[in-house]
Structure formats: C-alpha cells, structure tokens
Enzyme design. Sequence first.
Site, PDB file in Angstrom:
ATOM      1  N   GLN A 171       2.839 -15.793  -7.789  1.00 26.83           N
ATOM      2  CA  GLN A 171       1.994 -16.992  -7.639  1.00 26.83           C
ATOM      3  C   GLN A 171       1.424 -17.420  -8.998  1.00 26.83           C
ATOM      4  OE1 GLN A 171      -0.885 -16.085  -4.540  1.00 26.83           O
ATOM      5  NE2 GLN A 171       0.438 -17.013  -2.997  1.00 26.83           N
ATOM      6  N   ARG A 176       0.831  -1.211   0.000  1.00 29.74           N
ATOM      7  CA  ARG A 176       0.000   0.000   0.000  1.00 29.74           C
ATOM      8  C   ARG A 176       0.869   1.265   0.000  1.00 29.74           C
ATOM      9  NH1 ARG A 176      -5.333  -0.378   1.432  1.00 29.74           N
ATOM     10  NH2 ARG A 176      -5.351   1.776   0.697  1.00 29.74           N
ATOM     11  N   HIS A 177       2.147   1.108   0.378  1.00 29.08           N
ATOM     12  CA  HIS A 177       3.043   2.277   0.372  1.00 29.08           C
ATOM     13  C   HIS A 177       3.463   2.557  -1.061  1.00 29.08           C
ATOM     14  CE1 HIS A 177       3.150   2.790   4.663  1.00 29.08           C
ATOM     15  NE2 HIS A 177       3.172   1.479   4.764  1.00 29.08           N
ATOM     16  N   ARG A 236       4.086   1.973  10.637  1.00 27.20           N
ATOM     17  CA  ARG A 236       4.120   0.534  10.917  1.00 27.20           C
ATOM     18  C   ARG A 236       4.723   0.182  12.268  1.00 27.20           C
ATOM     19  NH1 ARG A 236       0.113  -0.734   7.624  1.00 27.20           N
ATOM     20  NH2 ARG A 236       0.534  -0.127   5.471  1.00 27.20           N
ATOM     21  N   GLN A 291       7.991  -9.099  -6.171  1.00 25.58           N
ATOM     22  CA  GLN A 291       7.438 -10.153  -5.303  1.00 25.58           C
ATOM     23  C   GLN A 291       7.374 -11.482  -6.030  1.00 25.58           C
ATOM     24  OE1 GLN A 291       3.615  -9.236  -3.541  1.00 25.58           O
ATOM     25  NE2 GLN A 291       3.765 -10.962  -2.130  1.00 25.58           N
TER      26      GLN A 291
HETATM   27  C1  LIG Z   1      -3.009   0.946  11.523  1.00 24.68           C
HETATM   28  C2  LIG Z   1      -3.384   0.933  10.061  1.00 24.68           C
HETATM   29  C3  LIG Z   1      -4.646   0.500   9.689  1.00 24.68           C
HETATM   30  C4  LIG Z   1      -5.000   0.490   8.330  1.00 24.68           C
HETATM   31  N1  LIG Z   1      -6.245   0.054   7.970  1.00 24.68           N
HETATM   32  C5  LIG Z   1      -6.621   0.069   6.668  1.00 24.68           C
HETATM   33  C6  LIG Z   1      -7.926  -0.359   6.257  1.00 24.68           C
HETATM   34  O1  LIG Z   1      -8.730  -0.772   7.053  1.00 24.68           O
HETATM   35  N2  LIG Z   1      -8.236  -0.300   4.940  1.00 24.68           N
HETATM   36  C7  LIG Z   1      -7.365   0.184   3.998  1.00 24.68           C
HETATM   37  O2  LIG Z   1      -7.704   0.233   2.823  1.00 24.68           O
HETATM   38  N3  LIG Z   1      -6.112   0.576   4.359  1.00 24.68           N
HETATM   39  C8  LIG Z   1      -5.737   0.541   5.656  1.00 24.68           C
HETATM   40  N4  LIG Z   1      -4.468   0.949   5.999  1.00 24.68           N
HETATM   41  C9  LIG Z   1      -3.530   1.396   4.948  1.00 24.68           C
HETATM   42  C10 LIG Z   1      -3.459   2.924   4.864  1.00 24.68           C
HETATM   43  O3  LIG Z   1      -4.708   3.471   4.509  1.00 24.68           O
HETATM   44  C11 LIG Z   1      -2.397   3.361   3.831  1.00 24.68           C
HETATM   45  O4  LIG Z   1      -2.770   2.868   2.559  1.00 24.68           O
HETATM   46  C12 LIG Z   1      -1.016   2.841   4.151  1.00 24.68           C
HETATM   47  O5  LIG Z   1      -0.719   3.035   5.496  1.00 24.68           O
HETATM   48  C13 LIG Z   1       0.019   3.529   3.245  1.00 24.68           C
HETATM   49  O6  LIG Z   1       0.405   4.753   3.808  1.00 24.68           O
HETATM   50  P1  LIG Z   1       0.231   6.195   3.187  1.00 24.68           P
HETATM   51  O7  LIG Z   1      -1.046   6.321   2.474  1.00 24.68           O
HETATM   52  O8  LIG Z   1       0.546   7.191   4.267  1.00 24.68           O
HETATM   53  O9  LIG Z   1       1.237   6.324   2.144  1.00 24.68           O
HETATM   54  P2  LIG Z   1       2.447   6.101   1.231  1.00 24.68           P
HETATM   55  O10 LIG Z   1       1.942   5.493  -0.007  1.00 24.68           O
HETATM   56  O11 LIG Z   1       3.530   5.434   1.994  1.00 24.68           O
HETATM   57  O12 LIG Z   1       2.820   7.596   0.927  1.00 24.68           O
HETATM   58  C14 LIG Z   1       3.472   8.432   1.871  1.00 24.68           C
HETATM   59  C15 LIG Z   1       2.792   9.783   1.909  1.00 24.68           C
HETATM   60  O13 LIG Z   1       2.874  10.362   0.607  1.00 24.68           O
HETATM   61  C16 LIG Z   1       1.688  11.116   0.369  1.00 24.68           C
HETATM   62  N5  LIG Z   1       0.989  10.559  -0.790  1.00 24.68           N
HETATM   63  C17 LIG Z   1       1.241   9.385  -1.426  1.00 24.68           C
HETATM   64  N6  LIG Z   1       0.425   9.234  -2.459  1.00 24.68           N
HETATM   65  C18 LIG Z   1      -0.379  10.317  -2.497  1.00 24.68           C
HETATM   66  C19 LIG Z   1      -1.431  10.723  -3.334  1.00 24.68           C
HETATM   67  N7  LIG Z   1      -1.852  10.005  -4.370  1.00 24.68           N
HETATM   68  N8  LIG Z   1      -2.028  11.892  -3.074  1.00 24.68           N
HETATM   69  C20 LIG Z   1      -1.628  12.670  -2.042  1.00 24.68           C
HETATM   70  N9  LIG Z   1      -0.637  12.346  -1.185  1.00 24.68           N
HETATM   71  C21 LIG Z   1      -0.023  11.168  -1.419  1.00 24.68           C
HETATM   72  C22 LIG Z   1       0.826  11.033   1.629  1.00 24.68           C
HETATM   73  O14 LIG Z   1       1.149  12.147   2.442  1.00 24.68           O
HETATM   74  C23 LIG Z   1       1.324   9.763   2.278  1.00 24.68           C
HETATM   75  O15 LIG Z   1       1.108   9.752   3.677  1.00 24.68           O
HETATM   76  C24 LIG Z   1      -4.090   0.958   7.346  1.00 24.68           C
HETATM   77  C25 LIG Z   1      -2.807   1.386   7.742  1.00 24.68           C
HETATM   78  C26 LIG Z   1      -2.454   1.373   9.082  1.00 24.68           C
HETATM   79  C27 LIG Z   1      -1.073   1.852   9.478  1.00 24.68           C
END
Ligand SMILES: Cc1cc2nc3c(=O)[nH]c(=O)nc-3n(C[C@H](O)[C@H](O)[C@H](O)COP(=O)(O)OP(=O)(O)OC[C@H]3O[C@@H](n4cnc5c(N)ncnc54)[C@H](O)[C@@H]3O)c2cc1C
Length: 248
Positions: A118, A107-108, A201, A115
């Site tokens: 599969q 998701r990051h 994380r 990876q």
């Molecule tokens: C405790 C926890 C629970 C979670 N639960 C769920 C859940 O129930 N369902 C679910 O779908 N996900 C869930 N997630 C995943 C979460 O929503 C994020 O997708 C994930 O943590 C990736 O982090 P990030 O979005 O901060 O960004 P990264 O992709 O790591 O990006 C880093 C930063 O860059 C910026 N950025 C990146 N892309 C963009 C963009 N397109 N537009 C604007 N700014 C951007 C943002 O500031 C972002 O914080 C969870 C995560 C955590 C830690």
Amino acid sequence: MQQPRAKDLVGINEMYPEIEMIGLTFPVTKDDEHNIADYRDSKYPVDRMIAAAARTCYQTIGKGEQKDYDLIRSILIKHAHLSVLEHAQVVIRIRGCSRAFTHQLVRHRHTAYSQESQRYCDEGNFGYIIPLSVKAAGLEGWFTNALEQARDNYLTLQKLLRDAGSGKANEDARFLLPNAVASEIVIGVNFTELRHMFMKRLSSHAQWEIRTVFKMILEEMVKHSCCFDDIYQYQQMHGNLNGFTMVF
Ligand SMILES: Cc1cc2nc3c(=O)[nH]c(=O)nc-3n(C[C@H](O)[C@H](O)[C@H](O)COP(=O)(O)OP(=O)(O)OC[C@H]3O[C@@H](n4cnc5c(N)ncnc54)[C@H](O)[C@@H]3O)c2cc1C
C-alpha cells in the site's frame, strides 16, 4: 471466479477469495544413487521426496519395504515425526481477501510472505470484502457507502499531500483505508507449519474469512499430497478441526 487485479480496478469493487498454488517442492532422483522402485508407488511427486528423506532416518533407501503413502501416514504423521514434512514447501497466492484477513495470516512466523504494497500501489480504486453478517442484516448499501467515503477521503489526502510536494502520498494516505480493503499475498510454507496453520485456522474459533481461505487451501493440498488426508477427512466429517488429534 476471475477477478480484476488491483491495478485494473475502477472505483470500488466487491471481491471474493481465490487461491492459486504457484510453487510446490519437486523431488530430484538419481538412478545411480537410489533404487527408483522406492519412489514409484507415490501418486504425488512431493510425497516421493518426503518419503525419500524419511528413508534416510530408517536407512531403508533402496530396500522398498514400505510404500511412500504408508510411510508418510503410518510413521511420520501418526507418530508426529513431522520435521520430515518441513522439507516440502508450497507457495500459494491468495487474492480477494481483506487486510483484516492478511493481518491474521502474517501472525504465523514460520511462513514467508510477499504482499501487495500500500506504500507503492495507488489504492484510489480498491477491491473490498463484505462480511456475510452485513449482507444478512441488509446493511450492504450502508457498508459500501462507508467504503466510498473512505475512498473519497483517501483520494483527497493523497491529492493534498501531492500538492504539498510530499513524496509519500500513497504511503500516508493509506492510513485512511479500512480493514475491508482487498489485498493480494503470497505465502511460502512448509508442510509441518501448514498442518499447524490448518489446526488453528480450521477450528470453529477461527474467524470466518481465514477459515474460508484455509478450507480452500486444504482442498487444493489434498490434490497434491497425502500429508493432509487425515486433516481433510476430519474436516469433512466434522466441519471443523475442533478435537482433531492428528492420528489416522
Ligand atoms: C481463534 C484465534 C484467536 C486469536 N486471537 C488473537 C488476539 O485476540 N490477539 C492476538 O494478538 N492474537 C490472536 N490470535 C493469534 C495467535 O495468538 C497467534 O499469533 C497465531 O495463531 C499464530 O499461531 P502460533 O503462535 O501458534 O504460531 P506460528 O507462528 O504459526 O508458529 C507455530 C508454532 O511454532 C512455535 N513457535 C513459533 N515461534 C515461537 C517462539 N518465538 N517461541 C516459542 N515457540 C514458537 C509455537 O509452538 C507455535 O505454535 C488468535 C488466533 C486464533 C486462532
């Protein structure tokens, strides 16, 4: 712990997380362009490169006014001048983690991934991860039986598809695989994004498997750079990064 690779597994096998750094940015310095004395005080090569980039901002190349370590900690990190840290990249292989883990990891969005496939790989034998809660509740036997059944179903569908002449036996039989199945993944990430990933994380709200892996990554990173010392110290002190403010 040395574990078999996916292709060498026989039957189903419990696996544990392992991380291995396989790449890290290294500085290139030219004596005729820079005063090499600027770079000597850094314990870590990657930090020398970060400090060299930062000195461009302040036009202090060759002046040697501030040690690399102080520059990185007291200016870049303390004042969140974190774009400079994007020049540094680390590549890490992660093994013995579940597909549930890798799905969260990917998701990051500022990270490169490679990876285990599969579609391409035969998952007739697979590694798996058992949640600690399952072990604590004495449900390990029940859990592994469920995985054995999933494996049987996978092998059956794989064979039926092959018999039917499908060229997609692995690709489509994988729909029957559980999230517990182990995977191998390589991430390439810059230090700014890695700091962000630690923040997410290593919070107590993060899921246990991803927290375990990021603790291992943090322990590895502090052996190679001072860019994570503040995070490491906080993590050591509090056991998580809840409330971490990024200031030394
Ligand atoms: C405790 C926890 C629970 C979670 N639960 C769920 C859940 O129930 N369902 C679910 O779908 N996900 C869930 N997630 C995943 C979460 O929503 C994020 O997708 C994930 O943590 C990736 O982090 P990030 O979005 O901060 O960004 P990264 O992709 O790591 O990006 C880093 C930063 O860059 C910026 N950025 C990146 N892309 C963009 C963009 N397109 N537009 C604007 N700014 C951007 C943002 O500031 C972002 O914080 C969870 C995560 C955590 C830690």
